[in-house]
Design an enzyme around this catalytic site. Sequence first.
Site, PDB file in Angstrom:
ATOM      1  NE  ARG A 162      24.828  21.065  23.711  1.00  0.00           N
ATOM      2  CZ  ARG A 162      24.147  21.062  24.653  1.00  0.00           C
ATOM      3  NH1 ARG A 162      23.627  19.519  25.012  1.00  0.00           N
ATOM      4  NH2 ARG A 162      23.740  22.098  25.444  1.00  0.00           N
ATOM      5  N   PRO A 205      16.701  17.383  24.242  1.00  0.00           N
ATOM      6  CG  PRO A 205      16.208  19.607  24.236  1.00  0.00           C
ATOM      7  CD  PRO A 205      15.927  18.353  24.970  1.00  0.00           C
ATOM      8  CG  ASN A 206      21.051  20.579  21.506  1.00  0.00           C
ATOM      9  OD1 ASN A 206      20.923  20.646  20.482  1.00  0.00           O
ATOM     10  ND2 ASN A 206      20.215  21.822  22.323  1.00  0.00           N
ATOM     11  CD  GLU A 248      16.048  16.566  37.043  1.00  0.00           C
ATOM     12  OE1 GLU A 248      16.477  17.519  36.497  1.00  0.00           O
ATOM     13  OE2 GLU A 248      15.043  16.391  37.920  1.00  0.00           O
ATOM     14  NE  ARG A 262      26.961  23.825  32.048  1.00  0.00           N
ATOM     15  CZ  ARG A 262      26.407  23.662  30.836  1.00  0.00           C
ATOM     16  NH1 ARG A 262      25.863  22.229  31.030  1.00  0.00           N
ATOM     17  NH2 ARG A 262      26.498  24.239  29.671  1.00  0.00           N
ATOM     18  CG  ASN A 316      20.010  14.430  30.231  1.00  0.00           C
ATOM     19  OD1 ASN A 316      19.427  15.909  30.571  1.00  0.00           O
ATOM     20  ND2 ASN A 316      21.387  14.284  30.198  1.00  0.00           N
ATOM     21  CG  HIS A 354      20.859  17.130  34.509  1.00  0.00           C
ATOM     22  ND1 HIS A 354      20.029  17.665  33.514  1.00  0.00           N
ATOM     23  CD2 HIS A 354      19.722  17.030  35.845  1.00  0.00           C
ATOM     24  CE1 HIS A 354      18.916  17.750  33.796  1.00  0.00           C
ATOM     25  NE2 HIS A 354      18.760  17.503  35.290  1.00  0.00           N
ATOM     26  CE1 TYR A 414      25.857  19.299  28.833  1.00  0.00           C
ATOM     27  CE2 TYR A 414      26.655  20.382  26.850  1.00  0.00           C
ATOM     28  CZ  TYR A 414      25.685  20.343  27.954  1.00  0.00           C
ATOM     29  OH  TYR A 414      25.078  21.393  28.149  1.00  0.00           O
ATOM     30  CB  ALA A 425      17.550  22.916  26.781  1.00  0.00           C
TER      31      ALA A 425
END
Length: 149
Positions: free
Chosen positions: A20, A12-13, A101, A110, A77, A103, A25, A80
């Site tokens: 964003r 998502p996103n 995975e 964070r 990825n 990111h 990012y 969320a």
Amino acid sequence: MSAKSILVLHGPNLNLLGLREPEHYGNATLASINQTLVDNAKLANIDLETFQSNAEAELVTRIQTIATHHVDFVIINPAAFTHTSVAMRDALSAVKVPFIEVHLSNVYAREAFRHHSYFTDIAVGVISGLGAHGYTLALDYAIRHIDQS
């Protein structure tokens, strides 16, 4: 023998990349990341498909199709869903395809809730904090892994 293939899944996103929170990012768009991956895979004679969804059920369903439509490696990825999706984890476990995975941001630099992943312990590896380049590194590994299998 079937063609070698890699599936890249974006959670998502990630469709908002480039707009964003560029401080976390970067400025690369999802389209530019995907195009780089497709181009690099083509050079290695590997079919690469990308899929992005903001819906957990769509991502689970896409992962489940691996059971009947051959995929050699997954780059994911989960965004969320990293911190919430037992369903995606279970789907990846069920299809038994190796995955990395990825990111874009360093999740450990964070918020504390981002430090836990439902995927890390079943992943071949994790790339975190290297921006869009992390996808390229994951692809390089995936290609080597497929070639050695």
